[in-house]
Design a protein around this motif. Structure first.
Motif, short mmCIF file in Angstrom:
data_model
loop_
_atom_site.label_atom_id
_atom_site.label_comp_id
_atom_site.label_asym_id
_atom_site.label_seq_id
_atom_site.Cartn_x
_atom_site.Cartn_y
_atom_site.Cartn_z
N GLU A 60 74.96 49.00 -49.76
CA GLU A 60 74.10 48.90 -48.59
C GLU A 60 72.63 49.08 -48.96
OE1 GLU A 60 75.58 51.82 -45.95
OE2 GLU A 60 77.34 50.67 -45.33
N ALA A 61 72.35 49.98 -49.89
CA ALA A 61 70.97 50.17 -50.33
C ALA A 61 70.44 48.91 -51.01
CB ALA A 61 70.89 51.36 -51.28
N LEU A 62 71.29 48.26 -51.82
CA LEU A 62 70.88 47.02 -52.46
C LEU A 62 70.66 45.91 -51.44
CD1 LEU A 62 73.20 47.01 -55.62
CD2 LEU A 62 70.74 47.44 -55.54
N GLU A 63 71.52 45.87 -50.39
CA GLU A 63 71.34 44.87 -49.35
C GLU A 63 70.02 45.09 -48.61
OE1 GLU A 63 73.01 42.25 -48.51
OE2 GLU A 63 74.62 42.46 -49.98
N ARG A 64 69.71 46.36 -48.32
CA ARG A 64 68.44 46.65 -47.65
C ARG A 64 67.26 46.28 -48.54
NH1 ARG A 64 71.35 51.34 -46.00
NH2 ARG A 64 70.41 52.52 -47.72
N GLU A 65 67.38 46.56 -49.81
CA GLU A 65 66.30 46.20 -50.74
C GLU A 65 66.13 44.69 -50.81
OE1 GLU A 65 64.98 47.02 -55.39
OE2 GLU A 65 66.88 47.82 -54.59
N ARG A 66 67.27 43.96 -50.84
CA ARG A 66 67.19 42.50 -50.87
C ARG A 66 66.55 41.96 -49.60
NH1 ARG A 66 70.19 38.41 -48.89
NH2 ARG A 66 71.69 39.88 -48.00
N ALA A 67 66.94 42.52 -48.43
CA ALA A 67 66.34 42.08 -47.17
C ALA A 67 64.84 42.38 -47.14
CB ALA A 67 67.05 42.76 -45.99
N ALA A 68 64.45 43.55 -47.66
CA ALA A 68 63.03 43.90 -47.70
C ALA A 68 62.26 42.94 -48.60
CB ALA A 68 62.86 45.34 -48.16
N LEU A 69 62.85 42.58 -49.74
CA LEU A 69 62.18 41.65 -50.64
C LEU A 69 62.06 40.26 -50.02
CD1 LEU A 69 63.80 42.67 -54.06
CD2 LEU A 69 61.48 43.14 -53.27
N GLU A 70 63.12 39.82 -49.31
CA GLU A 70 63.04 38.52 -48.64
C GLU A 70 61.99 38.53 -47.54
OE1 GLU A 70 66.92 37.61 -47.27
OE2 GLU A 70 67.69 37.02 -49.26
N GLU A 71 61.90 39.64 -46.78
CA GLU A 71 60.88 39.75 -45.75
C GLU A 71 59.48 39.75 -46.36
OE1 GLU A 71 59.09 40.23 -41.99
OE2 GLU A 71 61.06 39.52 -42.66
N LEU A 72 59.33 40.44 -47.49
CA LEU A 72 58.04 40.45 -48.18
C LEU A 72 57.66 39.05 -48.65
CD1 LEU A 72 55.68 42.08 -49.34
CD2 LEU A 72 57.08 42.48 -51.38
N ARG A 74 58.71 36.24 -47.33
CA ARG A 74 58.40 35.43 -46.15
C ARG A 74 56.99 35.71 -45.64
NH1 ARG A 74 57.86 35.82 -41.00
NH2 ARG A 74 58.19 38.07 -41.07
N ARG A 75 56.60 36.97 -45.63
CA ARG A 75 55.27 37.32 -45.15
C ARG A 75 54.18 36.81 -46.09
NH1 ARG A 75 55.06 43.54 -43.74
NH2 ARG A 75 53.01 42.86 -42.98
N GLN A 76 54.46 36.86 -47.40
CA GLN A 76 53.50 36.33 -48.35
C GLN A 76 53.34 34.82 -48.18
OE1 GLN A 76 54.96 37.63 -52.15
NE2 GLN A 76 53.86 39.59 -52.07
N THR A 77 54.48 34.13 -47.96
CA THR A 77 54.41 32.68 -47.71
C THR A 77 53.65 32.39 -46.42
OG1 THR A 77 56.53 32.39 -48.83
CG2 THR A 77 55.78 30.59 -47.42
N GLU A 78 53.91 33.20 -45.39
CA GLU A 78 53.19 33.03 -44.12
C GLU A 78 51.70 33.27 -44.31
OE1 GLU A 78 53.23 34.90 -39.57
OE2 GLU A 78 54.65 35.58 -41.10
N LEU A 79 51.35 34.26 -45.12
CA LEU A 79 49.94 34.53 -45.40
C LEU A 79 49.27 33.35 -46.08
CD1 LEU A 79 47.45 36.37 -45.68
CD2 LEU A 79 48.48 37.28 -47.77
N GLN A 80 49.92 32.81 -47.10
CA GLN A 80 49.33 31.69 -47.83
C GLN A 80 49.19 30.47 -46.93
OE1 GLN A 80 51.86 31.16 -51.23
NE2 GLN A 80 51.24 33.08 -52.21
N THR A 81 50.25 30.18 -46.15
CA THR A 81 50.20 29.01 -45.26
C THR A 81 49.14 29.20 -44.18
OG1 THR A 81 52.55 28.62 -45.65
CG2 THR A 81 51.55 27.52 -43.76
#
Length: 223
Positions: A60-72, A74-81
């Motif tokens: 579960e901790a790894l899943e949360r870390e993976r979700a946090a990395l994916e959200e990060l 996504r936000r970086q892509t949104e920032l660049q776009t």
């Protein structure tokens, strides 16, 4: 003298070792395995469950870390776009607004000059005093007054081409239909005094009358 008899001297050491080995080897192979008690089994089950719970928590901790990395990501892509989009839009918007501001400033300056010309023309028209005219200076004053009127008309027509707001009929509110408002509009001569109409008629016809008079005098002289 003969030695004392010792029976151990006739025992083969290897045969004794073989007998010992044969005796050990003759024991059952699983005789040393001990059956676990109920308490020990329950303890091992609990230990296994604890380890499974720890593994699940780690997953579960790894899943949360993976979700946090994916959200990060996504936000970086949104920032660049978003940054690229807004840089383009704002740069284009600044250029368009600067051009519009320049045109508006130029139009405002031109409108200011036209407004000043209107005020001057209005003052000149208001300065016309027909009651002060005499028969001696009638033609001169009339010509001067008509020149003032003609200059004001030229200024007005020129301004109407520059500023469409001047084409709105009098008394029409902004946004109203000018065609409907123009129906039933009063004629231009309404409200003008009879004396002024006569003066305007004389001003328009006296050049023709002068030419006719000169032609008549010339005809009489040549006759």
């Amino acid at each position: 003298m003969p030695s004392v008899y010792d029976a151990s001297e006739f025992v083969d050491p290897d045969s004794g070792m073989n007998r010992t080995g044969a005796g050990v080897g003759a024991m059952p192979r699983g005789a040393s395995a001990r059956v676990l008690s109920r308490e020990e089994l329950e303890s091992k089950v609990l230990e296994t469950q604890r380890r499974l719970a720890e593994l699940k928590q780690a997953q579960e901790a790894l899943e949360r870390e993976r979700a946090a990395l994916e959200e990060l990501r996504r936000r970086q892509t949104e920032l660049q776009t978003g940054r690229a989009e807004m840089l383009e839009n704002l740069t284009r918007g600044i250029a368009l607004l600067e051009e519009a501001e320049h045109e508006a400033r130029a139009q405002a300056e031109q409108m200011g000059r036209t407004l000043e010309a209107f005020r001057e023309a209005l003052e000149k028209i208001r300065a016309i005093r027909e009651e002060t005219w005499t028969p001696e200076n009638l033609n001169v004053e009339l010509t001067r007054a008509l020149t003032v009127i003609e200059n004001a008309r030229m200024e007005w027509n020129s301004a109407r081409l520059k500023f469409p707001v001047l084409n709105r009929p009098a008394g029409v509110e902004p946004g109203a239909d000018p065609v409907r408002a123009s129906v039933g509009a009063a004629p231009w001569w309404e409200g003008v005094s009879f004396g002024r109409l006569c003066l305007w008629g004389l001003a328009l016809t006296w050049p023709v009358a002068t030419v006719v008079l000169l032609l008549g005098v010339l005809w009489m002289v040549l006759r």
